[in-house]
Design an enzyme around this catalytic site. Sequence first.
Site, mmCIF file in Angstrom:
data_model
loop_
_atom_site.group_PDB
_atom_site.id
_atom_site.type_symbol
_atom_site.label_atom_id
_atom_site.label_comp_id
_atom_site.label_asym_id
_atom_site.label_seq_id
_atom_site.Cartn_x
_atom_site.Cartn_y
_atom_site.Cartn_z
ATOM 1 N N LYS A 111 0.854 -1.187 0.000
ATOM 2 C CA LYS A 111 0.000 0.000 0.000
ATOM 3 C C LYS A 111 0.888 1.235 0.000
ATOM 4 C CE LYS A 111 -3.721 -2.382 2.445
ATOM 5 N NZ LYS A 111 -4.527 -2.482 3.681
ATOM 6 N N THR A 142 -7.963 -5.201 7.770
ATOM 7 C CA THR A 142 -7.513 -6.426 8.433
ATOM 8 C C THR A 142 -6.194 -6.196 9.165
ATOM 9 O OG1 THR A 142 -6.559 -7.026 6.278
ATOM 10 C CG2 THR A 142 -8.627 -8.086 6.881
ATOM 11 N N ALA A 144 -3.123 -8.087 11.160
ATOM 12 C CA ALA A 144 -2.525 -9.421 11.106
ATOM 13 C C ALA A 144 -2.867 -10.261 12.337
ATOM 14 C CB ALA A 144 -1.007 -9.300 10.948
ATOM 15 N N LYS A 195 -5.642 6.035 2.923
ATOM 16 C CA LYS A 195 -6.087 5.813 4.310
ATOM 17 C C LYS A 195 -4.933 5.958 5.292
ATOM 18 C CE LYS A 195 -4.449 1.343 4.839
ATOM 19 N NZ LYS A 195 -3.951 0.581 5.985
ATOM 20 N N ASP A 248 -11.114 0.174 5.225
ATOM 21 C CA ASP A 248 -9.693 0.186 5.574
ATOM 22 C C ASP A 248 -9.309 1.491 6.265
ATOM 23 O OD1 ASP A 248 -7.218 -0.943 5.766
ATOM 24 O OD2 ASP A 248 -6.811 -1.013 3.624
ATOM 25 N N SER A 258 -2.536 0.621 14.715
ATOM 26 C CA SER A 258 -2.083 1.021 13.386
ATOM 27 C C SER A 258 -0.796 1.830 13.491
ATOM 28 C CB SER A 258 -3.176 1.860 12.711
ATOM 29 O OG SER A 258 -2.634 2.761 11.772
ATOM 30 N N ASN A 260 0.462 3.946 11.384
ATOM 31 C CA ASN A 260 0.287 5.329 10.945
ATOM 32 C C ASN A 260 -0.400 6.171 12.012
ATOM 33 O OD1 ASN A 260 1.131 5.407 7.906
ATOM 34 N ND2 ASN A 260 -0.007 3.511 8.159
#
Length: 328
Positions: A111, A142, A144, A195, A248, A258, A260
């Site tokens: 991504k 998703t 992991a 995103k 997402d 996340s 980010n």
Amino acid sequence: MKKNQIKKVTILGAGAWGTALAHLFSSVAEKVFLWAYEQSVLDEINQQHSNHKYLAGYQLEKNIIATSDLQEACDNTQILIEAIPMVHLASVMKKIDKKHFLDIPFVVTSKGVHSKNLLLPTELLQTFGLSLNQLVVVVGPTFAKEIMKGDVSGFCIASQSVDNAQYIGNLLDRKHISVTYSDDIIGAQIGGVLKNIIALGVGMLMGQGAGENLRALALVKGFQELYLYGLYKGSKQETLVGVAGLGDMLLTSLSRTSKNCKAGFMVGEGHRELVKKTFTALPEGCNTVKLYFENDLFFQTNMPFCSAVYRVFWLEEDPNILVTVLQA
């Protein structure tokens, strides 16, 4: 699909997502080769059947074989899957002989965009001789760890080839995994790219102590910009409002799990220096926002929230400019 019906699947990248994909495919393939460049990670996967550095707390199947040899990993594979940070994708592809990926499905999970040309992953991969029909984009909200736990999750599988999309979808299909299909390869990737920028911005606001009202406003504004840019690039509306776009974005922006969002939180708190200390490589959104802002006039002039994220992260402006943009 019965186990061992496929002899060999290859996954490039032994980070959290590559390892989770190896776990999924280990139930439908005789062997899953996982290419890893870190010797310590490779040894642990092969000897202890775990990957503590990137996905601690989960046991891996014994038919997952880690290797640092790209030739060994790719030789005679039936499916090739890349799970590589976008910044490294080109350099890895340069080392792979084209004979290894002729006429087989090539699954794309990166991504981001490549260089000032802003090539999406599939566009970059085509420069290495892959045909568009080979490429199957797998995206969605998703994490992991939740894939490893068997939590309910959803994928969007996008390809120009209905057969290849269905083939990969059947292999990923589980009782706890919802699979949707699309031929909108661009839209499926645009959501995954932008995103990360939005999550970086929302994280900055969270780090400043933003309330839920302001976070909701940021998500609305962020999605409006994602949607606008997606349409500008030719994406389909249904892709952008589905799991590949809106789904997402929500997952990445609302959880400090996340990378980010976590990086943005550090900046918002005033601990910018922790970002480089915490992450081995900058989260994708950091590099992506720089490439877009510096090379895309549409981005600069039509996406004020995302542009403000660039100014805060790279020009070190006050994170309060994000609030100013949202109040405009």
